[in-house]
Design a protein around this motif. Structure first.
Motif, PDB file in Angstrom:
ATOM      1  N   ASP A   1       0.825  -1.207   0.000  1.00  0.00           N
ATOM      2  CA  ASP A   1       0.000   0.000   0.000  1.00  0.00           C
ATOM      3  C   ASP A   1       0.857   1.254   0.000  1.00  0.00           C
ATOM      4  OD1 ASP A   1      -2.246  -1.577   0.010  1.00  0.00           O
ATOM      5  OD2 ASP A   1      -2.607  -1.382   2.168  1.00  0.00           O
ATOM      6  N   ASN A   2       1.906   1.256   0.806  1.00  0.00           N
ATOM      7  CA  ASN A   2       2.801   2.415   0.858  1.00  0.00           C
ATOM      8  C   ASN A   2       3.488   2.647  -0.480  1.00  0.00           C
ATOM      9  OD1 ASN A   2       2.165   2.880   3.526  1.00  0.00           O
ATOM     10  ND2 ASN A   2       3.966   1.841   4.330  1.00  0.00           N
ATOM     11  N   LEU A   3       3.927   1.566  -1.126  1.00  0.00           N
ATOM     12  CA  LEU A   3       4.576   1.707  -2.430  1.00  0.00           C
ATOM     13  C   LEU A   3       3.600   2.210  -3.487  1.00  0.00           C
ATOM     14  CD1 LEU A   3       6.829  -1.489  -2.481  1.00  0.00           C
ATOM     15  CD2 LEU A   3       7.590   0.887  -2.343  1.00  0.00           C
ATOM     16  N   GLU A   4       2.366   1.697  -3.444  1.00  0.00           N
ATOM     17  CA  GLU A   4       1.365   2.170  -4.405  1.00  0.00           C
ATOM     18  C   GLU A   4       1.052   3.644  -4.178  1.00  0.00           C
ATOM     19  OE1 GLU A   4      -1.934  -0.475  -3.929  1.00  0.00           O
ATOM     20  OE2 GLU A   4      -1.104  -1.953  -5.318  1.00  0.00           O
ATOM     21  N   LEU A   5       0.957   4.029  -2.914  1.00  0.00           N
ATOM     22  CA  LEU A   5       0.688   5.426  -2.604  1.00  0.00           C
ATOM     23  C   LEU A   5       1.847   6.311  -3.050  1.00  0.00           C
ATOM     24  CD1 LEU A   5      -1.327   7.330  -1.227  1.00  0.00           C
ATOM     25  CD2 LEU A   5      -0.102   6.937   0.911  1.00  0.00           C
ATOM     26  N   MET A   6       3.063   5.859  -2.798  1.00  0.00           N
ATOM     27  CA  MET A   6       4.236   6.626  -3.199  1.00  0.00           C
ATOM     28  C   MET A   6       4.286   6.750  -4.728  1.00  0.00           C
ATOM     29  SD  MET A   6       8.204   5.985  -2.110  1.00  0.00           S
ATOM     30  CE  MET A   6       8.287   4.394  -2.901  1.00  0.00           C
ATOM     31  N   ARG A   7       3.977   5.652  -5.406  1.00  0.00           N
ATOM     32  CA  ARG A   7       3.977   5.668  -6.868  1.00  0.00           C
ATOM     33  C   ARG A   7       2.892   6.590  -7.412  1.00  0.00           C
ATOM     34  NH1 ARG A   7       2.176   0.622  -9.902  1.00  0.00           N
ATOM     35  NH2 ARG A   7       1.242   1.792 -11.580  1.00  0.00           N
ATOM     36  N   ALA A   8       1.753   6.632  -6.715  1.00  0.00           N
ATOM     37  CA  ALA A   8       0.654   7.474  -7.183  1.00  0.00           C
ATOM     38  C   ALA A   8       1.016   8.949  -7.099  1.00  0.00           C
ATOM     39  CB  ALA A   8      -0.595   7.201  -6.361  1.00  0.00           C
ATOM     40  N   PHE A   9       1.813   9.307  -6.122  1.00  0.00           N
ATOM     41  CA  PHE A   9       2.145  10.717  -5.946  1.00  0.00           C
ATOM     42  C   PHE A   9       3.402  11.136  -6.689  1.00  0.00           C
ATOM     43  CE2 PHE A   9      -0.602  10.109  -2.204  1.00  0.00           C
ATOM     44  CZ  PHE A   9      -1.507  11.111  -2.468  1.00  0.00           C
ATOM     45  N   GLN A  10       4.077  10.179  -7.293  1.00  0.00           N
ATOM     46  CA  GLN A  10       5.236  10.534  -8.098  1.00  0.00           C
ATOM     47  C   GLN A  10       4.755  11.114  -9.415  1.00  0.00           C
ATOM     48  OE1 GLN A  10       7.442   6.924  -8.510  1.00  0.00           O
ATOM     49  NE2 GLN A  10       8.639   7.278  -6.667  1.00  0.00           N
TER      50      GLN A  10
END
Length: 89
Positions: A52-61
């Motif tokens: 979830d954290n990686l997906e969130l980080m990827r979404a905000f990149q």
């Protein structure tokens, strides 16, 4: 006749002891399996949180396409809304 009864009792006691040892062994195995299961559940929870954290980080990149970033954020918001609805029920 008395000797037969004594031999039967001795055999029953021996069988009882064998079954008691077997039950103790199985209880130990069960406890170990339950502990492993708990550890695996915790590991799964941690890994899901990392995902979830990686997906969130990827979404905000914003690596170029802002429309793609907006779509990712919208998708995350919809997923969060679904989770909130499930929690409310």
């Amino acid at each position: 006749m008395l000797e037969d009864i004594k031999s039967h009792i001795a055999r029953l006691v021996a069988q009882y002891e064998a079954e008691r040892q077997r039950a103790d062994l199985l209880a130990g195995r069960l406890a170990a399996s339950e502990e492993k299961c708990l550890q695996y559940k915790e590991q799964i929870t941690e890994l899901n949180q990392q995902i979830d954290n990686l997906e969130l980080m990827r979404a905000f990149q914003t690596v170029g396409d802002t429309a793609e970033a907006k779509e990712r954020i919208s998708r995350l918001i919809r997923e969060i809304d679904k989770c909130i609805k499930l929690l409310e029920n």
